[in-house]
Design a protein around this motif. Structure first.
Motif, PDB file in Angstrom:
ATOM      1  N   ARG A 120     -18.099 -31.231 -74.370  1.00 29.00           N
ATOM      2  CA  ARG A 120     -16.594 -31.251 -74.836  1.00 29.00           C
ATOM      3  C   ARG A 120     -16.524 -30.034 -75.864  1.00 29.00           C
ATOM      4  NH1 ARG A 120     -13.235 -34.017 -78.511  1.00 29.00           N
ATOM      5  NH2 ARG A 120     -14.845 -34.691 -79.948  1.00 29.00           N
ATOM      6  N   LEU A 121     -17.415 -29.925 -77.042  1.00 32.30           N
ATOM      7  CA  LEU A 121     -17.684 -28.697 -77.706  1.00 32.30           C
ATOM      8  C   LEU A 121     -17.349 -27.375 -77.066  1.00 32.30           C
ATOM      9  CD1 LEU A 121     -17.537 -28.649 -80.955  1.00 32.30           C
ATOM     10  CD2 LEU A 121     -19.976 -28.297 -80.803  1.00 32.30           C
ATOM     11  N   LEU A 122     -18.024 -27.169 -75.824  1.00 36.50           N
ATOM     12  CA  LEU A 122     -17.977 -25.861 -75.406  1.00 36.50           C
ATOM     13  C   LEU A 122     -16.573 -25.859 -74.721  1.00 36.50           C
ATOM     14  CD1 LEU A 122     -19.483 -23.386 -74.498  1.00 36.50           C
ATOM     15  CD2 LEU A 122     -20.456 -24.513 -72.728  1.00 36.50           C
ATOM     16  N   ALA A 151     -38.282 -20.632 -70.399  1.00 33.28           N
ATOM     17  CA  ALA A 151     -39.003 -21.482 -69.919  1.00 33.28           C
ATOM     18  C   ALA A 151     -38.824 -22.712 -68.826  1.00 33.28           C
ATOM     19  CB  ALA A 151     -39.899 -21.874 -71.238  1.00 33.28           C
ATOM     20  N   ASP A 152     -39.857 -23.319 -68.157  1.00 34.08           N
ATOM     21  CA  ASP A 152     -39.307 -24.333 -67.246  1.00 34.08           C
ATOM     22  C   ASP A 152     -38.835 -25.607 -67.943  1.00 34.08           C
ATOM     23  OD1 ASP A 152     -40.253 -22.933 -65.098  1.00 34.08           O
ATOM     24  OD2 ASP A 152     -42.251 -23.662 -64.836  1.00 34.08           O
ATOM     25  N   PHE A 153     -39.319 -25.571 -69.129  1.00 33.29           N
ATOM     26  CA  PHE A 153     -38.898 -27.001 -69.849  1.00 33.29           C
ATOM     27  C   PHE A 153     -37.540 -26.932 -70.032  1.00 33.29           C
ATOM     28  CE2 PHE A 153     -40.252 -24.576 -73.432  1.00 33.29           C
ATOM     29  CZ  PHE A 153     -39.197 -24.659 -74.489  1.00 33.29           C
ATOM     30  N   ASN A 154     -36.833 -25.874 -70.039  1.00 35.15           N
ATOM     31  CA  ASN A 154     -35.357 -25.482 -70.351  1.00 35.15           C
ATOM     32  C   ASN A 154     -34.557 -25.110 -69.236  1.00 35.15           C
ATOM     33  OD1 ASN A 154     -33.803 -25.485 -73.020  1.00 35.15           O
ATOM     34  ND2 ASN A 154     -33.465 -23.405 -72.707  1.00 35.15           N
ATOM     35  N   ARG A 155     -35.052 -25.549 -68.150  1.00 35.45           N
ATOM     36  CA  ARG A 155     -34.190 -25.275 -67.036  1.00 35.45           C
ATOM     37  C   ARG A 155     -33.030 -26.019 -66.829  1.00 35.45           C
ATOM     38  NH1 ARG A 155     -35.907 -21.303 -64.081  1.00 35.45           N
ATOM     39  NH2 ARG A 155     -38.289 -21.143 -63.640  1.00 35.45           N
ATOM     40  N   ALA A 156     -32.793 -27.256 -67.489  1.00 35.68           N
ATOM     41  CA  ALA A 156     -31.779 -28.010 -67.303  1.00 35.68           C
ATOM     42  C   ALA A 156     -30.590 -27.314 -68.318  1.00 35.68           C
ATOM     43  CB  ALA A 156     -31.904 -29.588 -67.907  1.00 35.68           C
ATOM     44  N   VAL A 157     -30.962 -26.735 -69.274  1.00 34.87           N
ATOM     45  CA  VAL A 157     -30.059 -26.108 -70.259  1.00 34.87           C
ATOM     46  C   VAL A 157     -29.373 -24.771 -69.684  1.00 34.87           C
ATOM     47  CG1 VAL A 157     -29.833 -24.860 -72.426  1.00 34.87           C
ATOM     48  CG2 VAL A 157     -31.131 -26.871 -72.319  1.00 34.87           C
ATOM     49  N   SER A 158     -30.274 -24.029 -68.786  1.00 39.22           N
ATOM     50  CA  SER A 158     -29.540 -22.880 -68.285  1.00 39.22           C
ATOM     51  C   SER A 158     -28.722 -23.391 -66.975  1.00 39.22           C
ATOM     52  CB  SER A 158     -30.788 -21.968 -67.806  1.00 39.22           C
ATOM     53  OG  SER A 158     -31.675 -22.569 -67.109  1.00 39.22           O
ATOM     54  N   GLY A 159     -28.915 -24.444 -66.304  1.00 41.91           N
ATOM     55  CA  GLY A 159     -28.268 -24.980 -65.253  1.00 41.91           C
ATOM     56  C   GLY A 159     -26.912 -25.476 -66.083  1.00 41.91           C
ATOM     57  N   TRP A 160     -26.746 -26.234 -67.166  1.00 40.64           N
ATOM     58  CA  TRP A 160     -25.842 -26.593 -67.875  1.00 40.64           C
ATOM     59  C   TRP A 160     -24.877 -25.475 -68.079  1.00 40.64           C
ATOM     60  CZ3 TRP A 160     -24.039 -26.114 -72.917  1.00 40.64           C
ATOM     61  CH2 TRP A 160     -22.931 -27.167 -73.362  1.00 40.64           C
ATOM     62  N   TYR A 161     -25.458 -24.430 -68.615  1.00 41.30           N
ATOM     63  CA  TYR A 161     -24.666 -23.225 -68.661  1.00 41.30           C
ATOM     64  C   TYR A 161     -23.654 -22.557 -67.611  1.00 41.30           C
ATOM     65  CZ  TYR A 161     -25.743 -22.789 -73.559  1.00 41.30           C
ATOM     66  OH  TYR A 161     -25.882 -22.920 -75.117  1.00 41.30           O
ATOM     67  N   SER A 162     -24.849 -22.722 -66.494  1.00 38.88           N
ATOM     68  CA  SER A 162     -24.152 -22.365 -65.066  1.00 38.88           C
ATOM     69  C   SER A 162     -23.013 -23.271 -64.608  1.00 38.88           C
ATOM     70  CB  SER A 162     -25.303 -22.428 -64.052  1.00 38.88           C
ATOM     71  OG  SER A 162     -26.382 -21.639 -64.201  1.00 38.88           O
ATOM     72  N   PHE A 166     -21.427 -19.381 -66.657  1.00 35.51           N
ATOM     73  CA  PHE A 166     -22.123 -18.725 -67.204  1.00 35.51           C
ATOM     74  C   PHE A 166     -23.164 -18.066 -66.075  1.00 35.51           C
ATOM     75  CE2 PHE A 166     -20.740 -20.508 -70.953  1.00 35.51           C
ATOM     76  CZ  PHE A 166     -20.812 -19.663 -72.006  1.00 35.51           C
ATOM     77  N   VAL A 167     -23.377 -16.667 -66.198  1.00 35.26           N
ATOM     78  CA  VAL A 167     -24.299 -16.148 -65.066  1.00 35.26           C
ATOM     79  C   VAL A 167     -25.367 -15.406 -65.887  1.00 35.26           C
ATOM     80  CG1 VAL A 167     -22.504 -15.889 -63.347  1.00 35.26           C
ATOM     81  CG2 VAL A 167     -22.820 -14.001 -64.649  1.00 35.26           C
ATOM     82  N   GLU A 168     -26.632 -15.288 -65.284  1.00 38.06           N
ATOM     83  CA  GLU A 168     -27.659 -14.468 -65.957  1.00 38.06           C
ATOM     84  C   GLU A 168     -27.470 -13.217 -65.702  1.00 38.06           C
ATOM     85  OE1 GLU A 168     -32.641 -13.971 -65.614  1.00 38.06           O
ATOM     86  OE2 GLU A 168     -31.685 -15.834 -64.720  1.00 38.06           O
ATOM     87  N   ASN A 176     -42.672 -15.267 -79.459  1.00 37.23           N
ATOM     88  CA  ASN A 176     -43.008 -16.709 -78.975  1.00 37.23           C
ATOM     89  C   ASN A 176     -42.296 -17.015 -77.719  1.00 37.23           C
ATOM     90  OD1 ASN A 176     -40.768 -16.728 -80.426  1.00 37.23           O
ATOM     91  ND2 ASN A 176     -41.136 -18.849 -81.251  1.00 37.23           N
ATOM     92  N   ARG A 177     -41.411 -16.416 -77.154  1.00 35.62           N
ATOM     93  CA  ARG A 177     -40.612 -17.040 -75.937  1.00 35.62           C
ATOM     94  C   ARG A 177     -39.768 -15.663 -75.275  1.00 35.62           C
ATOM     95  NH1 ARG A 177     -37.290 -17.230 -80.397  1.00 35.62           N
ATOM     96  NH2 ARG A 177     -35.072 -16.872 -79.990  1.00 35.62           N
ATOM     97  N   THR A 178     -39.393 -15.898 -74.371  1.00 33.30           N
ATOM     98  CA  THR A 178     -38.397 -14.839 -73.597  1.00 33.30           C
ATOM     99  C   THR A 178     -37.045 -15.948 -73.398  1.00 33.30           C
ATOM    100  OG1 THR A 178     -40.295 -13.644 -72.575  1.00 33.30           O
ATOM    101  CG2 THR A 178     -37.917 -13.392 -71.427  1.00 33.30           C
ATOM    102  N   ASP A 179     -35.913 -15.117 -73.618  1.00 35.03           N
ATOM    103  CA  ASP A 179     -34.747 -15.851 -73.586  1.00 35.03           C
ATOM    104  C   ASP A 179     -33.901 -15.133 -72.433  1.00 35.03           C
ATOM    105  OD1 ASP A 179     -35.029 -17.497 -75.793  1.00 35.03           O
ATOM    106  OD2 ASP A 179     -33.265 -16.604 -76.970  1.00 35.03           O
ATOM    107  N   LEU A 180     -33.098 -15.953 -71.670  1.00 38.95           N
ATOM    108  CA  LEU A 180     -32.271 -15.484 -70.624  1.00 38.95           C
ATOM    109  C   LEU A 180     -30.961 -15.202 -71.530  1.00 38.95           C
ATOM    110  CD1 LEU A 180     -32.360 -18.580 -67.875  1.00 38.95           C
ATOM    111  CD2 LEU A 180     -33.560 -16.215 -67.831  1.00 38.95           C
ATOM    112  N   VAL A 181     -30.411 -14.101 -70.885  1.00 37.77           N
ATOM    113  CA  VAL A 181     -29.275 -13.614 -71.464  1.00 37.77           C
ATOM    114  C   VAL A 181     -28.056 -14.124 -70.461  1.00 37.77           C
ATOM    115  CG1 VAL A 181     -27.638 -11.871 -72.502  1.00 37.77           C
ATOM    116  CG2 VAL A 181     -30.034 -11.919 -72.754  1.00 37.77           C
ATOM    117  N   LEU A 182     -27.065 -14.944 -70.804  1.00 44.71           N
ATOM    118  CA  LEU A 182     -26.007 -15.400 -69.979  1.00 44.71           C
ATOM    119  C   LEU A 182     -24.714 -14.876 -70.487  1.00 44.71           C
ATOM    120  CD1 LEU A 182     -27.570 -19.060 -69.682  1.00 44.71           C
ATOM    121  CD2 LEU A 182     -27.716 -17.217 -67.994  1.00 44.71           C
ATOM    122  N   ASN A 183     -23.866 -14.679 -69.386  1.00 41.18           N
ATOM    123  CA  ASN A 183     -22.586 -14.084 -69.804  1.00 41.18           C
ATOM    124  C   ASN A 183     -21.490 -15.058 -69.026  1.00 41.18           C
ATOM    125  OD1 ASN A 183     -22.604 -10.471 -70.236  1.00 41.18           O
ATOM    126  ND2 ASN A 183     -23.469 -12.181 -71.476  1.00 41.18           N
TER     127      ASN A 183
END
Length: 186
Positions: A120-122, A151-162, A166-168, A176-183
């Motif tokens: 709702r906020l987004l 990371a694999d543990f965060n796949r639900a979040v990237s799917g939520w943005y999709s 949003f696209v990678e 300590n990590r690698t982030d996906l950049v989504l637009n």
């Protein structure tokens, strides 16, 4: 910058009585610091404190229009979700080669997760961004960018943005990590 009456008027009530979204401000952050910090800690492998949440620049970039773009959600006077965003100048990092509005934080209080408040906020943010004309950087209105842990543990979040369109478009590495950049192209 909006005056205080405009800040309060951008929000709207949800179907739940006493739930409201409005512009996030330094005053709201300071008055609700305990809940704001708990909400920000929901983002894995990123450390937030009041100083960096309130900051209007980092060592290498200003956070342009931060208070015009950021939102907060309340229920019964309690902060339950925040979205911190600002305009980002172009840089050489893949996904950031054009000006954009960058979502730095979007998170929900752990007691209110799973009820759709982040969505709702987004949705409120995206609707507002499509119609506003207060941008500091000219010509960037059409791109919303965000980073999320790859990371694999965060796949639900990237799917939520999709789900929101949003696209990678790249990645950004940290010690300590690698982030996906989504637009999201409006």
């Amino acid at each position: 910058m909006r005056d205080e009456s405009e800040r309060q008027n951008i929000g709207h009530l949800s179907p739940w009585t006493h739930q409201h979204i409005c512009a996030l401000s330094p005053e709201i952050i300071l008055a609700n610091s305990k809940d704001i910090l708990l909400i920000a800690k929901q983002i894995p492998l990123v450390e937030y404190n009041l100083d960096n949440i309130l900051a209007e620049r980092s060592k290498d970039r200003p956070f342009l229009g931060k208070w015009e773009h950021s939102l907060v959600s309340f229920i019964h006077g309690r902060v339950i979700a925040i979205l911190v965003a600002y305009e980002r100048e172009p840089e050489s990092t893949p996904g950031y080669t054009r000006p954009s509005t960058y979502i730095n934080i979007i998170a929900t209080h752990p007691d209110f997760r799973g009820i759709g408040e982040g969505a709702r906020l987004l949705r409120t943010f995206l609707s507002k961004e499509k119609r506003e004309d207060f941008f500091v950087i000219q010509g960037h209105k059409e791109i919303i960018s965000v980073q999320t842990n790859s990371a694999d543990f965060n796949r639900a979040v990237s799917g939520w943005y999709s789900h929101f369109g949003f696209v990678e478009v790249g990645t950004k590495s940290y010690p300590n990590r690698t982030d996906l950049v989504l637009n999201l192209f409006l």
